[in-house]
Design an enzyme around this catalytic site. Sequence first.
Site: not given
Length: 780
Positions: A70, A132, A135, A155
Amino acid sequence: MAAINIPRNVAIIAIADGTPPGNPNPVNALSAPVRQFLQTSLQNAFQDPAVVSIILIGRRDGRGVFSAGADIKEFSGENSSGNNKDCSSGNGGGSVTVSEPGGIPTLNDLGHLIENSTKPIIAALTGACLGGGMELALSAQYRVADSTLQYGLPEVKIGLIPGAGGTQRLSRLCGVRHALDVIVRGRINGTSQEGLRVGFLDGVAPTNESIVEYALRWAKWESSLPRITMESRRLCHRTVPIDGEGVGNGDMCDFAIQSLPPKEVGGESAHACVEAIRASFEKPSFDQGMEVEKNLFNDLLYHSLQGRAYRHIFFAERSSSSVRTKSSNSLIFGNGAIGVIGAGTMGRGIAISFLRAGYGPVTLVDVNPGGLQAGVQDIRLILEGEVKKKRLSSSKLKYILSCLESSTYLSSLAGCDLIVEAAFENLKVKKDIFSKLDSIVTKKDALLLSNTSTLDVDAIASSLSSERRGYCAGMHFFSPAHVMKLVEIVRGKATTSETLDIITAVTKRIKKVPVVVGNCDGFVGNRMIHPYTTESALLLVEYGGGKNGLGISGIDAALGPRRFGMAVGPFVMSDIAGNDIGYKIRGEKGLLRDPATGIVGPNRKQMRYTELADEMVEKLGRLGQKAKKGWYDYDPKVGKGRKPLPSSEMQSLVENYSMNSPSRGTKLSPDAIVSRILFALVNEGFKILEDGIASDPSKIDIIYLYGYGWPAWRGGPMFWADNYVGLPVLLRELETFHKMYPDSEYFRPSQLLRRCVELGVGVQEYYRKGLQQSAVLSKL
Ligand SMILES: C/C=C/C(=O)SCCNC(=O)CCNC(=O)[C@H](O)C(C)(C)COP(=O)(O)OP(=O)(O)OC[C@H]1O[C@@H](n2cnc3c(N)ncnc32)[C@H](O)[C@@H]1OP(=O)(O)O
């Protein structure tokens, strides 16, 4: 590379293609335009009847990174007041968990889209595949990689948990053991070999095949399989496996919790990681597990001050390390001959740092042949130790040692591109060395740097001819230099910006964190540590002694890892550094009493002062760990001689010094101890900013984090002052202390602090808004 023929029935979606033109995104961060692009590209591929399979890749040519996750900048929309329960009002959570109809898709939306695709999606992973990014890869039906892969879910290190299904899908795919290892530690060094072993990857491209060719081959093979396999590839339909080593998943989570720091001491995000992983096998469905993950993520994003501190550090570190130069100086690219003067502890560590980064030759010089030999021997031992710990390969060690040269003559440094002087901390010695280098060094643009921790860099530079002074600066490493990450780069009057940029790049190259600072006594770190250690000793004398009085360990405990969070308290820190160092500095500052005449130093004047620390060095030889006695005793048989043990000698010394104090023996809460000692330190930080010695508060934060063991979850002293304490409280307390102790100059509130309070802004905001431009002229 020969052009690869992409069959019409395969759609290649490259994340890098989603970056808007003119908007550099070197790590394929999944910002709003990138997510929008991925959604549109996926939907197009789903609808195109010619497309049978989809390859999701970082770059179309298969180079570079897959994605670093992200876009962390988007998390700055968080609500700092911590009262906002509605996660849709900030843009931060929106990038991960909260979608709006017809709006920008979240990472979770993309994960669902990929996972539920009826056409197989093959994630082709190269370079960084983090957060992310990983993910999204977990949502795909297949994952293949090349040998450059570096995967992880870091994270936790920015105060969050994986919030796009990472905690639910990784446990299902690789088991709870691996999920805990990757997620709770937040490590980012998963390799393709490890990925294959734990089942994260389905295949790794052979060295003679590019990732694009390999993924295409995989797509072709997949399309020959019966469609039923698609269903089984969706992780949301799987259950979490039982551990192969027979330990229950719940027990593994319990063990993990036991090894974590408490939530209130920096552990909020790590605890939440375990809780989310636990939900993956305790909740009856994938969707319920996802709900737990989402709530934990949002809670951290909107309510955790620790998380904001971690993210502040992430960007502060990068801003400090950012290299703007277009110079083609070979040092920037890891090439060049290095000289290190002084084979003592610092010189050894500095030489190791350059050797490990591939520079060569690295020539260690010391006029004392015995010291030089010991230095070379020690470097060899340290590096061999790294081989034993598997941090270095034997072949690299062999190569590194072939780059190490040694000499007792400065003249052997003639051809160097960069020289770091790490001789005695004595101005005359240093000036003499620099004046010799002036005539010895042949390259006119060679960088001539001093590792001084306190001396005037301009005075050192003055012994160089004027055309060399632009290439001279301080390069202040912290001890042990091969371990500590911080380097203060000290700008002298004549140092050019180009020189600073090159040193910054070199510092980054040797895997350290550079911070450019101005030239003053102690620069940033040591200037701030002076009030810190002084006030610690004064507090001890004031409140110590008596039956229940404050002890040395009481002060260390209040500031140490279990409470405030410093790596060690002030007295242990002093014992590690050597109490003679502070004693010498006090001598240079003209603060000591002359032992022969009994006359106090000229600069002591009316200053609030205790001779406790002087007496323990002068009369008792309590120099610290190296002497097996300092503020504490050290027994070589206990904790490798590093465990601080209470000392009866120090106890009676404190008794003597505290005898006449009216507060003797009075209890003081840990919070009161912290305020007294750290407010003095932070106030000095404000004065450093006022003087233009640091260009903005985040530089001070980075120095304290990497040089002095400040806890990352408190974001550094200036972040702490702004966010944990509040500047009005800080000012009020400093005013009170200054009234109580007018002879302690470090309690006099800084003008900058007063101005921030007047304007009602934090110091970070003050600099972000450029308000300092009108008030204080930054010299950096
Ligand atoms: C639910 C999901 C949540 C998430 O995904 S949260 C994000 C999780 N990901 C991370 O925490 C990864 C953070 N990034 C890194 O660890 C490192 O970076 C890399 C290993 C990817 C690369 O390291 P190196 O080659 O040393 O480069 P560099 O100087 O760290 O970064 C280059 C530029 O890229 C920016 N950047 C890196 N990652 C992100 C990111 N995830 N979001 C936004 N920007 C990022 C930096 O700030 C810097 O920028 P500048 O050159 O302007 O200083």
